[in-house]
Design a protein around this motif. Sequence first.
Motif, mmCIF file in Angstrom:
data_model
loop_
_atom_site.group_PDB
_atom_site.id
_atom_site.type_symbol
_atom_site.label_atom_id
_atom_site.label_comp_id
_atom_site.label_asym_id
_atom_site.label_seq_id
_atom_site.Cartn_x
_atom_site.Cartn_y
_atom_site.Cartn_z
ATOM 1 N N GLY A 282 0.727 -1.329 0.055
ATOM 2 C CA GLY A 282 -0.342 0.027 0.166
ATOM 3 C C GLY A 282 0.661 1.093 0.180
ATOM 4 O O GLY A 282 0.738 1.943 -0.335
ATOM 5 N N LEU A 283 1.658 1.114 0.540
ATOM 6 C CA LEU A 283 2.473 2.550 1.188
ATOM 7 C C LEU A 283 3.272 2.358 -0.612
ATOM 8 O O LEU A 283 4.000 3.115 -0.901
ATOM 9 N N LEU A 284 3.618 1.297 -1.584
ATOM 10 C CA LEU A 284 4.615 1.595 -2.454
ATOM 11 C C LEU A 284 3.851 2.254 -3.518
ATOM 12 O O LEU A 284 4.237 2.874 -4.524
ATOM 13 N N SER A 285 2.532 1.511 -3.479
ATOM 14 C CA SER A 285 1.100 2.006 -4.404
ATOM 15 C C SER A 285 1.438 3.613 -4.181
ATOM 16 O O SER A 285 1.004 4.333 -5.563
ATOM 17 N N ALA A 286 0.992 3.654 -2.889
ATOM 18 C CA ALA A 286 0.782 5.836 -2.648
ATOM 19 C C ALA A 286 2.171 6.001 -3.141
ATOM 20 O O ALA A 286 1.881 7.293 -3.776
ATOM 21 N N LEU A 287 3.517 5.654 -2.747
ATOM 22 C CA LEU A 287 4.174 6.338 -3.571
ATOM 23 C C LEU A 287 4.217 6.526 -4.948
ATOM 24 O O LEU A 287 4.692 7.828 -5.610
ATOM 25 N N GLY A 288 4.317 5.792 -5.809
ATOM 26 C CA GLY A 288 3.559 5.534 -6.950
ATOM 27 C C GLY A 288 2.440 6.935 -7.034
ATOM 28 O O GLY A 288 3.049 7.661 -8.717
ATOM 29 N N VAL A 289 2.279 6.392 -6.735
ATOM 30 C CA VAL A 289 0.599 8.047 -7.213
ATOM 31 C C VAL A 289 1.078 9.103 -6.955
ATOM 32 O O VAL A 289 0.804 9.943 -7.398
ATOM 33 N N ALA A 290 2.042 9.575 -5.470
ATOM 34 C CA ALA A 290 2.507 10.417 -5.646
ATOM 35 C C ALA A 290 3.575 11.341 -6.271
ATOM 36 O O ALA A 290 3.354 12.468 -6.603
ATOM 37 N N ALA A 291 4.459 10.550 -6.830
ATOM 38 C CA ALA A 291 5.031 10.457 -7.985
ATOM 39 C C ALA A 291 4.138 11.174 -9.926
ATOM 40 O O ALA A 291 4.224 12.454 -9.901
ATOM 41 N N MET A 292 3.205 10.340 -9.221
ATOM 42 C CA MET A 292 2.287 11.063 -11.033
ATOM 43 C C MET A 292 1.590 11.574 -10.118
ATOM 44 O O MET A 292 1.378 13.296 -10.757
ATOM 45 N N TYR B 136 -12.107 -16.532 8.364
ATOM 46 C CA TYR B 136 -13.284 -17.886 8.053
ATOM 47 C C TYR B 136 -12.321 -19.052 7.886
ATOM 48 O O TYR B 136 -12.844 -19.972 8.296
ATOM 49 N N LEU B 137 -10.866 -18.761 8.370
ATOM 50 C CA LEU B 137 -10.875 -20.715 8.776
ATOM 51 C C LEU B 137 -10.768 -21.061 10.149
ATOM 52 O O LEU B 137 -10.673 -21.775 9.874
ATOM 53 N N GLY B 138 -11.061 -20.028 10.774
ATOM 54 C CA GLY B 138 -10.754 -19.680 12.106
ATOM 55 C C GLY B 138 -9.546 -20.684 13.621
ATOM 56 O O GLY B 138 -8.216 -20.446 12.455
ATOM 57 N N PRO B 139 -9.477 -20.969 14.511
ATOM 58 C CA PRO B 139 -8.244 -20.087 15.173
ATOM 59 C C PRO B 139 -7.561 -21.662 14.513
ATOM 60 O O PRO B 139 -8.069 -23.003 14.161
ATOM 61 N N GLY B 140 -6.756 -22.051 15.153
ATOM 62 C CA GLY B 140 -5.511 -22.985 14.559
ATOM 63 C C GLY B 140 -5.023 -23.064 13.085
ATOM 64 O O GLY B 140 -5.173 -24.474 12.327
ATOM 65 N N PHE B 141 -5.628 -22.005 12.179
ATOM 66 C CA PHE B 141 -5.608 -21.813 11.007
ATOM 67 C C PHE B 141 -3.847 -22.284 10.875
ATOM 68 O O PHE B 141 -2.971 -21.998 11.621
ATOM 69 N N GLU B 142 -3.199 -22.776 9.871
ATOM 70 C CA GLU B 142 -1.657 -23.112 9.249
ATOM 71 C C GLU B 142 -1.909 -21.876 9.128
ATOM 72 O O GLU B 142 -1.703 -21.149 8.195
ATOM 73 N N PRO B 143 -0.371 -20.698 9.792
ATOM 74 C CA PRO B 143 0.051 -19.697 9.469
ATOM 75 C C PRO B 143 0.688 -19.442 8.003
ATOM 76 O O PRO B 143 1.373 -20.449 7.638
ATOM 77 N N PHE B 144 0.316 -18.719 7.777
ATOM 78 C CA PHE B 144 0.879 -17.717 6.299
ATOM 79 C C PHE B 144 0.906 -16.630 6.195
ATOM 80 O O PHE B 144 0.642 -15.844 6.928
ATOM 81 N N ILE B 145 1.577 -15.990 5.507
ATOM 82 C CA ILE B 145 1.345 -15.229 4.599
ATOM 83 C C ILE B 145 1.288 -14.275 3.383
ATOM 84 O O ILE B 145 0.631 -15.527 3.100
ATOM 85 N N ALA B 146 0.726 -13.934 2.983
ATOM 86 C CA ALA B 146 -0.333 -13.244 1.708
ATOM 87 C C ALA B 146 0.539 -11.994 0.916
ATOM 88 O O ALA B 146 -0.593 -10.709 0.989
ATOM 89 N N PRO B 147 1.084 -12.389 0.193
ATOM 90 C CA PRO B 147 1.881 -11.221 -0.830
ATOM 91 C C PRO B 147 1.064 -10.904 -1.327
ATOM 92 O O PRO B 147 -0.045 -11.885 -1.792
ATOM 93 N N SER B 148 0.537 -9.542 -1.758
ATOM 94 C CA SER B 148 -0.161 -8.480 -2.487
ATOM 95 C C SER B 148 0.489 -9.530 -4.405
ATOM 96 O O SER B 148 1.443 -8.898 -4.608
ATOM 97 N N LEU B 149 -0.476 -9.407 -4.675
ATOM 98 C CA LEU B 149 -0.418 -9.134 -6.403
ATOM 99 C C LEU B 149 -0.832 -8.627 -7.193
ATOM 100 O O LEU B 149 0.016 -7.806 -7.905
ATOM 101 N N ASP B 150 -1.388 -7.635 -6.413
ATOM 102 C CA ASP B 150 -1.983 -6.843 -7.017
ATOM 103 C C ASP B 150 -2.697 -5.419 -6.008
ATOM 104 O O ASP B 150 -3.511 -6.510 -5.070
ATOM 105 N N LEU B 151 -3.751 -4.628 -6.458
ATOM 106 C CA LEU B 151 -4.418 -3.872 -5.530
ATOM 107 C C LEU B 151 -4.504 -2.747 -6.250
ATOM 108 O O LEU B 151 -3.824 -1.868 -6.747
#
Length: 289
Positions: A38-48, A216-231
Amino acid sequence: MSRSFSDELRLELQSAGDSSRYAGELSDDWSFRSPSGGLLSALGVAAMREELRRLGATEQAPLSCTATFCSVVPAGEVSVEVAPLRIGNAVSQLRARVRSAGSDELGLEVSASFGVPRKGPEFCAARFPEVKTVEESPPGSGGVPFAPGVVPRFFQRFEARRAAGNDLWARDWSGGEAHHARWMRFLETPVDAQGVLEPLALVALSDTMPPSVVQYLGPGFEPFIAPSLDLTVHIVRSTQRRWLLCSARARVAFQGYASADIEIWDDERNLLAFGTQVMLFRKPPKLLP
């Protein structure tokens, strides 16, 4: 000393032409594992926005942006190349490419539309979500993932209060509803001389959707990270309020990916922005420091 959001968006024109180049520097203060999408997106828009000002279109404000994330952009010096797609009297579109300074590898590409206020129908058909008020939401809670006391640096820039959903590290709850909401207030709010919130702060806040998946998954979910592909973010209203509600819903998870959306409201129930993204699931190498 931590850097403010406004500091992170500070840019210097390096060269101008058919495409212009701006230089900036990112700290780790607005990072999850690296500076947030989100910060990187904002930086690109700030440059525009800077490019529009250079071209004399000073009254045009950001309306929407779409970022495609290609590779990690670490903290440090960055280069932003801006190319106008169309410059009009009322509406303009531009594109920005963000990468680490001196690197040939593209970090992300952002396209954005800017415009001046126009006459037309005025309404908001979206309904304010069923959440706790700021006063009802417990101080010190933010629904931050990982574990108690493990707070990414990004969230250390805010006071956050959980308004809907559950503590993601707790065990005394059940999954099934993919909705998570938190009230957030900048510790150092980026505002203009009239006290109006910097609109690009809404872009940065939009990239906070993964907790809705966990709900949605509930407690005890398998830990994950979720990098964005788009925004993609639409900015629809300004505000002078300080408490902002970030209400995220995951719509579907499929084949190692998930799609979610988010609405950002102020505490007077004004819709300020909404966004959507696709994220991918990865196993976390370790907990954040």
